[in-house]
Design a protein around this motif. Structure first.
Motif, PDB file in Angstrom:
ATOM      1  N   ALA A 112      15.945 -10.924   9.501  1.00 45.88           N
ATOM      2  CA  ALA A 112      14.589 -11.475   9.431  1.00 45.88           C
ATOM      3  C   ALA A 112      13.969 -11.340   8.046  1.00 45.88           C
ATOM      4  O   ALA A 112      14.253 -10.392   7.304  1.00 45.88           O
ATOM      5  N   GLN A 113      13.121 -12.300   7.736  1.00 45.30           N
ATOM      6  CA  GLN A 113      12.240 -12.209   6.582  1.00 45.30           C
ATOM      7  C   GLN A 113      10.865 -11.801   7.103  1.00 45.30           C
ATOM      8  O   GLN A 113      10.261 -12.509   7.908  1.00 45.30           O
ATOM      9  N   VAL A 114      10.386 -10.640   6.648  1.00 48.52           N
ATOM     10  CA  VAL A 114       9.174 -10.037   7.191  1.00 48.52           C
ATOM     11  C   VAL A 114       8.099  -9.945   6.115  1.00 48.52           C
ATOM     12  O   VAL A 114       8.384  -9.567   4.975  1.00 48.52           O
ATOM     13  N   LEU A 115       6.876 -10.273   6.494  1.00 44.80           N
ATOM     14  CA  LEU A 115       5.726 -10.135   5.598  1.00 44.80           C
ATOM     15  C   LEU A 115       4.831  -9.032   6.141  1.00 44.80           C
ATOM     16  O   LEU A 115       4.429  -9.057   7.307  1.00 44.80           O
ATOM     17  N   ASP A 116       4.503  -8.045   5.295  1.00 44.38           N
ATOM     18  CA  ASP A 116       3.586  -6.971   5.667  1.00 44.38           C
ATOM     19  C   ASP A 116       2.325  -7.127   4.824  1.00 44.38           C
ATOM     20  O   ASP A 116       2.355  -6.942   3.604  1.00 44.38           O
ATOM     21  N   ILE A 117       1.215  -7.464   5.486  1.00 42.58           N
ATOM     22  CA  ILE A 117      -0.049  -7.774   4.816  1.00 42.58           C
ATOM     23  C   ILE A 117      -0.963  -6.552   4.827  1.00 42.58           C
ATOM     24  O   ILE A 117      -1.002  -5.816   5.801  1.00 42.58           O
ATOM     25  N   ALA A 118      -1.700  -6.349   3.722  1.00 44.87           N
ATOM     26  CA  ALA A 118      -2.540  -5.148   3.567  1.00 44.87           C
ATOM     27  C   ALA A 118      -1.677  -3.914   3.738  1.00 44.87           C
ATOM     28  O   ALA A 118      -2.053  -2.955   4.414  1.00 44.87           O
ATOM     29  N   SER A 119      -0.539  -3.925   3.077  1.00 50.73           N
ATOM     30  CA  SER A 119       0.491  -2.917   3.283  1.00 50.73           C
ATOM     31  C   SER A 119       0.150  -1.566   2.674  1.00 50.73           C
ATOM     32  O   SER A 119       0.711  -0.543   3.066  1.00 50.73           O
ATOM     33  N   GLY A 120      -0.757  -1.539   1.700  1.00 52.92           N
ATOM     34  CA  GLY A 120      -1.107  -0.265   1.082  1.00 52.92           C
ATOM     35  C   GLY A 120       0.100   0.393   0.439  1.00 52.92           C
ATOM     36  O   GLY A 120       0.766  -0.192  -0.415  1.00 52.92           O
ATOM     37  N   THR A 121       0.418   1.605   0.886  1.00 51.50           N
ATOM     38  CA  THR A 121       1.558   2.333   0.313  1.00 51.50           C
ATOM     39  C   THR A 121       2.870   2.001   1.011  1.00 51.50           C
ATOM     40  O   THR A 121       3.855   2.700   0.835  1.00 51.50           O
ATOM     41  N   GLY A 122       2.876   0.928   1.832  1.00 54.07           N
ATOM     42  CA  GLY A 122       4.160   0.399   2.276  1.00 54.07           C
ATOM     43  C   GLY A 122       4.495   0.401   3.751  1.00 54.07           C
ATOM     44  O   GLY A 122       5.574  -0.066   4.123  1.00 54.07           O
ATOM     45  N   GLU A 123       3.606   0.884   4.585  1.00 52.49           N
ATOM     46  CA  GLU A 123       3.930   0.891   6.014  1.00 52.49           C
ATOM     47  C   GLU A 123       3.041  -0.090   6.790  1.00 52.49           C
ATOM     48  O   GLU A 123       1.881  -0.255   6.452  1.00 52.49           O
ATOM     49  N   PRO A 124       3.669  -0.721   7.822  1.00 46.75           N
ATOM     50  CA  PRO A 124       4.999  -0.476   8.391  1.00 46.75           C
ATOM     51  C   PRO A 124       6.127  -1.275   7.748  1.00 46.75           C
ATOM     52  O   PRO A 124       7.248  -1.292   8.254  1.00 46.75           O
ATOM     53  N   GLY A 125       5.846  -1.908   6.610  1.00 46.76           N
ATOM     54  CA  GLY A 125       6.857  -2.758   5.981  1.00 46.76           C
ATOM     55  C   GLY A 125       8.132  -2.044   5.611  1.00 46.76           C
ATOM     56  O   GLY A 125       9.238  -2.563   5.813  1.00 46.76           O
ATOM     57  N   LEU A 126       8.021  -0.832   5.043  1.00 45.84           N
ATOM     58  CA  LEU A 126       9.225  -0.113   4.633  1.00 45.84           C
ATOM     59  C   LEU A 126      10.066   0.295   5.845  1.00 45.84           C
ATOM     60  O   LEU A 126      11.308   0.264   5.785  1.00 45.84           O
ATOM     61  N   SER A 127       9.407   0.656   6.931  1.00 45.34           N
ATOM     62  CA  SER A 127      10.159   0.961   8.153  1.00 45.34           C
ATOM     63  C   SER A 127      10.861  -0.288   8.671  1.00 45.34           C
ATOM     64  O   SER A 127      12.002  -0.223   9.152  1.00 45.34           O
ATOM     65  N   HIS A 150      20.131  -7.414   6.594  1.00 45.18           N
ATOM     66  CA  HIS A 150      20.556  -8.730   6.110  1.00 45.18           C
ATOM     67  C   HIS A 150      19.356  -9.644   5.847  1.00 45.18           C
ATOM     68  O   HIS A 150      19.534 -10.849   5.626  1.00 45.18           O
ATOM     69  N   GLY A 151      18.171  -9.055   5.846  1.00 44.26           N
ATOM     70  CA  GLY A 151      16.955  -9.820   5.586  1.00 44.26           C
ATOM     71  C   GLY A 151      16.165  -9.190   4.468  1.00 44.26           C
ATOM     72  O   GLY A 151      16.728  -8.560   3.556  1.00 44.26           O
ATOM     73  N   GLY A 152      14.858  -9.342   4.514  1.00 46.00           N
ATOM     74  CA  GLY A 152      14.018  -8.769   3.459  1.00 46.00           C
ATOM     75  C   GLY A 152      12.595  -8.609   3.919  1.00 46.00           C
ATOM     76  O   GLY A 152      12.168  -9.199   4.910  1.00 46.00           O
ATOM     77  N   VAL A 153      11.847  -7.797   3.174  1.00 44.35           N
ATOM     78  CA  VAL A 153      10.446  -7.525   3.481  1.00 44.35           C
ATOM     79  C   VAL A 153       9.613  -7.728   2.223  1.00 44.35           C
ATOM     80  O   VAL A 153       9.971  -7.235   1.144  1.00 44.35           O
ATOM     81  N   THR A 154       8.509  -8.436   2.373  1.00 44.20           N
ATOM     82  CA  THR A 154       7.549  -8.619   1.287  1.00 44.20           C
ATOM     83  C   THR A 154       6.277  -7.862   1.639  1.00 44.20           C
ATOM     84  O   THR A 154       5.696  -8.085   2.702  1.00 44.20           O
ATOM     85  N   LEU A 155       5.874  -6.956   0.762  1.00 41.81           N
ATOM     86  CA  LEU A 155       4.651  -6.185   0.943  1.00 41.81           C
ATOM     87  C   LEU A 155       3.548  -6.797   0.096  1.00 41.81           C
ATOM     88  O   LEU A 155       3.741  -7.033  -1.099  1.00 41.81           O
ATOM     89  N   THR A 156       2.383  -7.041   0.706  1.00 37.78           N
ATOM     90  CA  THR A 156       1.250  -7.558  -0.061  1.00 37.78           C
ATOM     91  C   THR A 156       0.033  -6.655   0.133  1.00 37.78           C
ATOM     92  O   THR A 156      -0.147  -6.036   1.174  1.00 37.78           O
ATOM     93  N   ASP A 157      -0.797  -6.599  -0.909  1.00 38.94           N
ATOM     94  CA  ASP A 157      -2.023  -5.811  -0.842  1.00 38.94           C
ATOM     95  C   ASP A 157      -2.915  -6.234  -2.004  1.00 38.94           C
ATOM     96  O   ASP A 157      -2.431  -6.771  -3.008  1.00 38.94           O
ATOM     97  N   LEU A 158      -4.216  -5.977  -1.861  1.00 41.03           N
ATOM     98  CA  LEU A 158      -5.150  -6.221  -2.962  1.00 41.03           C
ATOM     99  C   LEU A 158      -4.910  -5.288  -4.135  1.00 41.03           C
ATOM    100  O   LEU A 158      -5.163  -5.638  -5.289  1.00 41.03           O
ATOM    101  N   SER A 159      -4.445  -4.060  -3.836  1.00 42.26           N
ATOM    102  CA  SER A 159      -4.408  -2.993  -4.834  1.00 42.26           C
ATOM    103  C   SER A 159      -3.037  -2.820  -5.492  1.00 42.26           C
ATOM    104  O   SER A 159      -2.080  -2.408  -4.841  1.00 42.26           O
ATOM    105  N   PRO A 160      -2.931  -3.086  -6.788  1.00 40.51           N
ATOM    106  CA  PRO A 160      -1.674  -2.826  -7.494  1.00 40.51           C
ATOM    107  C   PRO A 160      -1.278  -1.356  -7.448  1.00 40.51           C
ATOM    108  O   PRO A 160      -0.080  -1.035  -7.348  1.00 40.51           O
ATOM    109  N   ASN A 161      -2.252  -0.458  -7.514  1.00 37.60           N
ATOM    110  CA  ASN A 161      -1.927   0.967  -7.499  1.00 37.60           C
ATOM    111  C   ASN A 161      -1.315   1.405  -6.177  1.00 37.60           C
ATOM    112  O   ASN A 161      -0.395   2.231  -6.143  1.00 37.60           O
ATOM    113  N   MET A 162      -1.833   0.887  -5.077  1.00 30.46           N
ATOM    114  CA  MET A 162      -1.264   1.214  -3.773  1.00 30.46           C
ATOM    115  C   MET A 162       0.166   0.678  -3.667  1.00 30.46           C
ATOM    116  O   MET A 162       1.082   1.366  -3.196  1.00 30.46           O
TER     117      MET A 162
END
Length: 282
Positions: free
Chosen positions: A51-66, A73-85
């Motif tokens: 699967a290709q998964v999008l995690d929105i407002a991911s912050g420090t990466g969860e639940p996207g990293l999990s 065999h897929g990938g995850v894209t993490l998005t957030d307003l904050s570059p630092n997070m």
């Protein structure tokens, strides 16, 4: 985007950039206690290995990293307003050996991806902050392929979230916290039964459903609870900003005193409850 929405967005960006150091400090702890919510979302999203998964407002990466660990065999894209997070999330992905993760700084209601790019879209505790929830939901549906599952978590009513109400009640006794307008971004904005289901159905999702998930916030001491909440809880930090040191000390003393009756061997547990809502793209 209206001026008021833009102001909300800019204020939130400034806050999360500031909070990123605290979230990095407490990241292992936060990842652990909030895991039941992310795990339930991943289960409801029915994510396959490719699967290709999008995690929105991911912050420090969860639940996207999990999720990334479950899509070899897929990938995850993490998005957030904050570059630092997202920088914290990138470091975590590296340390976990996850090579199928990328990050994109973006507003949740205006994401830079083609229609139908993802097999699943996740958003854990993001909707409570979005200036325009309907616009965000429509955007998230746009990005899902036919059959994709769109899944979000929001906090349940205050009575099920002692972790938040304990400290906020003490603050309210000493600080004049402005009453937010109905529907404004806030911790329990989405707690009303059926609100998120109505939002998802209105965005065109099919087979919309909700489940309740509970967790426990465990601390080895009341002092640990105060320290965590003072570092990472947005409503707490905002409410205490500009408050003089003596008043903060009084609030802290009240919180610790309120917690003491529930301690066991010095440790204390707080209830936490959330609603997981999921729908399918037609």
């Amino acid at each position: 985007m209206s001026a008021s929405s833009d102001q909300i967005r800019q204020s939130q960006l400034a806050s999360w950039e500031k909070f990123s150091a605290g979230w990095k400090k407490w990241d292992d702890y936060m990842t652990g206690w909030m895991a039941p919510f992310g795990d339930a979302m991943i289960q409801q999203a029915k994510i396959g290995e490719a699967a290709q998964v999008l995690d929105i407002a991911s912050g420090t990466g969860e639940p996207g990293l999990s999720a990334a660990a479950r899509v070899p065999h897929g990938g995850v894209t993490l998005t957030d307003l904050s570059p630092n997070m997202l920088a914290v999330a990138t470091d975590k992905a590296h340390h976990r050996g996850l090579t199928n993760v990328k990050t994109v700084v973006s507003d949740a209601a205006s994401l830079p991806f083609e229609d139908g790019s993802f097999d699943a879209v996740l958003c854990r505790f993001g909707y409570i902050f979005f200036p325009d929830m309907a616009a965000a939901a429509a955007e998230h549906v746009r990005l899902g392929r036919s059959g994709a599952r769109i899944c979000a978590a929001v906090w349940a009513e205050p009575g099920k979230n002692q972790w938040a109400t304990t400290i906020m009640s003490a603050i309210a006794r000493h600080v004049d916290v402005p009453q937010a307008p109905a529907g404004a971004p806030g911790l329990f904005r989405c707690a009303a039964p059926g609100l998120m289901s109505e939002l998802f159905s209105g965005a065109g999702l099919l087979d919309v459903g909700e489940i309740e998930v509970s967790a426990v916030m465990h601390h080895e001491s009341p002092e640990s609870y105060w320290e965590l909440m003072s570092d990472v809880a947005a409503p707490v930090v905002a409410s205490l900003a500009g408050v003089d040191a003596s008043t903060v000390a009084k609030i802290r003393a009240e919180v610790l005193e309120a917690v003491l009756p529930g301690t066991h061997d010095g440790a204390v547990d707080f209830s936490a409850g959330a609603t997981i809502v999921v729908g399918t793209v037609g």
